[in-house]
Scaffold this motif. Structure first.
Motif, PDB file in Angstrom:
ATOM      1  N   CYS A 303       0.847  -1.200   0.000  1.00 53.48           N
ATOM      2  CA  CYS A 303       0.000   0.000   0.000  1.00 53.48           C
ATOM      3  C   CYS A 303       0.883   1.250   0.000  1.00 53.48           C
ATOM      4  O   CYS A 303       2.000   1.221   0.522  1.00 53.48           O
ATOM      5  CB  CYS A 303      -0.870   0.066   1.251  1.00 53.48           C
ATOM      6  SG  CYS A 303      -1.925  -1.356   1.467  1.00 53.48           S
ATOM      7  N   GLY A 304       0.337   2.338  -0.518  1.00 48.17           N
ATOM      8  CA  GLY A 304       0.966   3.658  -0.409  1.00 48.17           C
ATOM      9  C   GLY A 304       2.394   3.686  -0.927  1.00 48.17           C
ATOM     10  O   GLY A 304       2.711   3.188  -2.016  1.00 48.17           O
ATOM     11  N   SER A 350       6.087  -3.868   3.299  1.00 44.41           N
ATOM     12  CA  SER A 350       5.420  -3.064   4.331  1.00 44.41           C
ATOM     13  C   SER A 350       6.453  -2.557   5.331  1.00 44.41           C
ATOM     14  O   SER A 350       7.150  -3.363   5.943  1.00 44.41           O
ATOM     15  CB  SER A 350       4.373  -3.915   5.059  1.00 44.41           C
ATOM     16  OG  SER A 350       3.806  -3.189   6.108  1.00 44.41           O
ATOM     17  N   GLN A 351       6.532  -1.250   5.461  1.00 41.35           N
ATOM     18  CA  GLN A 351       7.443  -0.678   6.455  1.00 41.35           C
ATOM     19  C   GLN A 351       7.084  -1.216   7.835  1.00 41.35           C
ATOM     20  O   GLN A 351       7.919  -1.767   8.536  1.00 41.35           O
ATOM     21  CB  GLN A 351       7.342   0.858   6.413  1.00 41.35           C
ATOM     22  CG  GLN A 351       8.307   1.633   7.299  1.00 41.35           C
ATOM     23  CD  GLN A 351       7.980   1.605   8.770  1.00 41.35           C
ATOM     24  OE1 GLN A 351       8.848   1.294   9.593  1.00 41.35           O
ATOM     25  NE2 GLN A 351       6.747   1.894   9.133  1.00 41.35           N
ATOM     26  N   GLY A 353       4.949  -3.572   8.661  1.00 39.95           N
ATOM     27  CA  GLY A 353       4.678  -5.008   8.768  1.00 39.95           C
ATOM     28  C   GLY A 353       3.336  -5.290   9.424  1.00 39.95           C
ATOM     29  O   GLY A 353       3.038  -6.429   9.780  1.00 39.95           O
ATOM     30  N   VAL A 401       5.078  10.208  10.041  1.00 48.10           N
ATOM     31  CA  VAL A 401       4.010   9.472   9.355  1.00 48.10           C
ATOM     32  C   VAL A 401       4.339   9.310   7.866  1.00 48.10           C
ATOM     33  O   VAL A 401       4.094   8.260   7.280  1.00 48.10           O
ATOM     34  CB  VAL A 401       2.652  10.176   9.583  1.00 48.10           C
ATOM     35  CG1 VAL A 401       1.629   9.744   8.548  1.00 48.10           C
ATOM     36  CG2 VAL A 401       2.140   9.848  10.987  1.00 48.10           C
ATOM     37  N   GLN A 410      13.640   0.164   0.979  1.00 48.37           N
ATOM     38  CA  GLN A 410      12.857  -0.884   0.286  1.00 48.37           C
ATOM     39  C   GLN A 410      13.399  -1.078  -1.133  1.00 48.37           C
ATOM     40  O   GLN A 410      13.564  -2.204  -1.610  1.00 48.37           O
ATOM     41  CB  GLN A 410      11.373  -0.470   0.217  1.00 48.37           C
ATOM     42  CG  GLN A 410      10.638  -0.611   1.544  1.00 48.37           C
ATOM     43  CD  GLN A 410       9.305   0.135   1.556  1.00 48.37           C
ATOM     44  OE1 GLN A 410       9.043   1.004   0.720  1.00 48.37           O
ATOM     45  NE2 GLN A 410       8.453  -0.186   2.513  1.00 48.37           N
ATOM     46  N   LYS A 487       3.985  12.418  -1.196  1.00 48.72           N
ATOM     47  CA  LYS A 487       4.626  13.112  -0.058  1.00 48.72           C
ATOM     48  C   LYS A 487       4.032  14.499   0.096  1.00 48.72           C
ATOM     49  O   LYS A 487       3.722  14.935   1.199  1.00 48.72           O
ATOM     50  CB  LYS A 487       6.151  13.251  -0.263  1.00 48.72           C
ATOM     51  CG  LYS A 487       6.985  12.004  -0.088  1.00 48.72           C
ATOM     52  CD  LYS A 487       7.093  11.490   1.312  1.00 48.72           C
ATOM     53  CE  LYS A 487       5.993  10.554   1.678  1.00 48.72           C
ATOM     54  NZ  LYS A 487       6.044   9.177   1.351  1.00 48.72           N
TER      55      LYS A 487
HETATM   56  C1  F6R Z   1       3.114   7.320   2.879  1.00 43.64           C
HETATM   57  C2  F6R Z   1       2.874   6.285   3.835  1.00 43.64           C
HETATM   58  C3  F6R Z   1       1.816   5.291   3.553  1.00 43.64           C
HETATM   59  C4  F6R Z   1       2.365   3.887   3.803  1.00 43.64           C
HETATM   60  C5  F6R Z   1       1.253   2.850   3.656  1.00 43.64           C
HETATM   61  C6  F6R Z   1       1.787   1.444   3.820  1.00 43.64           C
HETATM   62  O1  F6R Z   1       4.085   8.213   3.318  1.00 43.64           O
HETATM   63  O2  F6R Z   1       3.517   6.214   4.842  1.00 43.64           O
HETATM   64  O3  F6R Z   1       1.342   5.418   2.254  1.00 43.64           O
HETATM   65  O4  F6R Z   1       3.394   3.651   2.902  1.00 43.64           O
HETATM   66  O5  F6R Z   1       0.266   3.088   4.609  1.00 43.64           O
HETATM   67  O6  F6R Z   1       2.389   1.281   5.059  1.00 43.64           O
HETATM   68  P1  F6R Z   1       3.352   0.071   5.348  1.00 43.64           P
HETATM   69  O7  F6R Z   1       4.539   0.243   4.490  1.00 43.64           O
HETATM   70  O8  F6R Z   1       3.666   0.178   6.810  1.00 43.64           O
HETATM   71  O9  F6R Z   1       2.599  -1.163   5.008  1.00 43.64           O
END
Ligand code: F6R
Length: 610
Positions: A303-304, A350-351, A353, A401, A410, A487
């Motif tokens: 996502c994102g 996912s940052q 996870g 955030v 990544q 961003k």
């Molecule tokens: C953008 C942002 C979000 C995340 C998204 C996925 O700056 O932070 O778009 O990238 O919610 O989050 P993770 O990577 O934690 O699954």
């Protein structure tokens, strides 16, 4: 999303809860509350707004207790308000519940409870669960069993903590779909929705899994499944230090994290490059390499910002490893009945996870027999634990955030995976070594870009009052255009769109006039000349142009209003460099507009609900 912290021990829980909630503020929230029980009173204090407001309320009461729970709420059911804030209570005000997640069948549960005479004062799904636990408490006479029985009726997701005046020696915590971690101390124990709330007190942690319930006492804990079977949990040691979750002298976490990138990118590659063989070594994929290499297809889902990194991964893997790749939003993937086979490898990026959609997509892919790989930052997170294999990006805690250093790490990890697969397929040794050389130079090149921060800030000042932006790039820089636009909109609330530069003619060109700045990412690659034509098209319509170009590029410099120069690198690594000026532009515009950069409105750091 909602933050949870709980304490049981000999100390006064009040400062511990407040400090824990402050460490969870980065997750995004709109109201906060604590529930405290001591020998003489049960007290709940809640407020709309910031933890600092709650802090004033709580300290004014001068409560002292060794048992308490605290919560930051990110509204789902019912507006942000004091009434809707957690903890939620039973009628007698003796049982307090905090919850992260969504009780999907709360309306039918509520109807049943109303028939029994239960009354509701909030609009939340959580209050229904508080009364349901109360209902079972009266029948079972045990908090643990009451929670267990209640959860057996719940559909949806939860990370919960409950305390009860009738059983002051424990916190009951349970998880399904929303993370919870126990912190094991010396004659004191903790529970939280992420380790950041605990690490000032203990490094020993226990991760609860879905369907598990813990009884946490001050000197021990027990865990069972929701079906009442005892389970023994392993205690892990976390490596994150408190200094990693502070601003370290920077005005904002986001700036600190942007400036961290020489280190975070280096750490994502550390010990993973084998120059002599022109290949990467990824311990987390050991034993799975053959299956990945022989995959008929690789799917990447996220996502994102993580999804944007996935798009870069698609370009790399197809170009160098020659494996067909598809990238899909996790939120769509989980519901559209995708065709997945045992011959597929699915990569989940996912940052945190913990992203609910990504986690659910993984469950779907696992059910269908695909090999599931995680690319995560947070060690011990749900996606990292539940995937078959994976690679940590080792970017260090990301608190702002808006994701910055996780994105570049990544991409670095996706480059390592590409190198591994490509070398095992067709990539020659010299080509592999060239990529390694360029990867090693990244740290220096990122530093060179960060040195331009002051100049980038000045440029940001010239664009801060614009109402719309268009970001355009091609090839590897198309995902960067999407990320740059994301961003900007996230933290400055300015409307921005990212597009493949060539697509401009098919619609967005209609928007261009002297009020609509266009940001081109135009490095010297195979589509450079084509991007120049796109720049001309914008100029012909009097659009203002900011371009991210390579050092030494005078051609574009003479055509546009502003340029920011980045060093040249291997084409697949370009996004790691070109995104950094865009992160800084977004940051400075938001700061100049006086906005809350680290906690932008409506956003949560880790989206643990659908
Ligand atoms: C953008 C942002 C979000 C995340 C998204 C996925 O700056 O932070 O778009 O990238 O919610 O989050 P993770 O990577 O934690 O699954």
């Amino acid at each position: 999303m909602c933050g949870i912290v709980g304490y049981i021990g000999d100390k006064n829980c009040v400062p511990i809860l407040i400090e824990g909630l402050k460490r969870l503020e980065y997750r995004g929230y709109d109201s906060a509350g604590v529930g405290i029980i001591n020998s003489t009173e049960c007290k709940v204090l809640k407020t709309k707004g910031k933890v600092s407001e709650l802090e004033k309320l709580v300290f004014a009461e001068q409560i002292d207790s060794g048992l308490g729970i605290g919560h930051t709420r990110w509204a789902t059911h019912g507006e942000p308000s004091t009434i809707n804030a957690h903890p939620h209570l039973n009628k007698d005000k003796t049982l307090f519940l905090i919850h992260n997640g969504i009780i999907e069948n709360y309306l039918s549960l509520k109807k049943g409870l109303e028939k029994e005479g239960y009354e509701f004062i909030s609009e939340t799904d959580t209050e229904v669960l508080a009364h349901l636990i109360d209902h079972y408490l009266k029948l079972k006479n045990s908090l643990f069993q009451a929670v267990r029985y209640a959860l057996n009726e719940v559909e949806g997701t939860y990370g919960i903590c409950v305390i009860y005046n009738g059983e002051k020696d424990k916190i009951v915590a349970a998880r399904k779909g929303s993370p919870l971690v126990l912190g094991i101390g010396n004659n004191e124990n903790f529970v939280a929705s992420d380790v950041n709330a605990l690490i000032a007190h203990t490094k020993q942690v226990v991760y609860l899994e879905d369907g598990e319930i813990a009884e946490i006492y001050k000197d021990h804990f027990t865990t069972k499944t929701i079906a009442d079977e005892t389970i023994i949990k392993e205690i892990f040691e976390v490596e994150v230090g408190v200094d990693e979750i502070t601003k370290g002298g920077y005005p904002h976490f986001m700036l600190k994290e942007i400036m961290d990138q020489p280190d975070s990118i280096f750490n994502s590659m550390r010990g993973r490059l084998v120059y002599d063989e022109g290949i990467s070594k990824l311990g987390g994929l050991q034993g799975f390499e053959e299956r990945i290499i022989n995959s008929k297809r690789i799917l990447i889902t996220a996502c994102g910002t993580s999804w944007h990194a996935g798009l870069v991964g698609e370009y790399m893997l197809e170009q160098y490893a020659g494996i067909p790749v598809e990238v899909e939003y996790a939120s769509e993937f989980r519901y559209r009945h995708p065709i997945i086979t045992k011959d597929d490898t699915v990569i989940f990026i996912s940052q945190s996870g913990e992203t609910a959609d990504t986690l659910a997509a993984m469950k779907e892919a696992k059910k269908k027999g695909a090999l599931c790989l995680g690319i995560c930052n947070v060690v011990g997170s749900s996606i990292a634990r539940e995937s078959d294999a994976g690679v940590y990006i080792h970017a260090g805690p990301e608190i702002g955030v808006a994701s910055t250093k996780a994105f570049t790490a990544q991409i670095s990890v996706l480059a390592l995976i590409t190198l591994l697969l490509a070398r095992r397929r067709n990539l020659s040794l010299p080509e592999g070594q060239e990529i390694i050389n360029e990867m090693r130079l990244l740290t220096k090149k990122v530093e060179m870009i960060l040195k331009q921060n002051e100049n980038i800030e000045k440029i940001a000042g010239q664009y801060m009052n614009c109402k719309n932006f268009l970001y355009l790039g091609r090839g590897y820089n198309f995902p960067v255009a999407l990320e740059g636009a994301l961003k900007l909109k996230e933290i400055s609330y300015i409307h921005a769109e990212g597009y493949p530069a060539a697509e401009m003619k098919h619609g967005p060109i209609a928007l261009i006039d002297d009020d609509m700045p266009v940001v081109f990412i135009a490095t010297k690659d195979s589509v450079y000349d084509k991007v120049i034509s796109n720049i001309q098209e914008v100029r012909a319509r009097k659009g203002r142009i900011l371009a991210i170009v390579n050092e030494g590029d005078e051609q574009i410099e003479n055509m546009v209003d502003h340029v920011i120069k980045v060093p040249k690198t291997h084409n697949m690594l370009t996004p790691i460099l070109t995104v950094i000026p865009l992160q800084l532009i977004a940051y400075h515009i938001a700061v100049k507009k006086g906005l809350n950069v680290d906690q932008p409105r409506n956003l949560a750091k880790s989206v643990t609900v659908e």
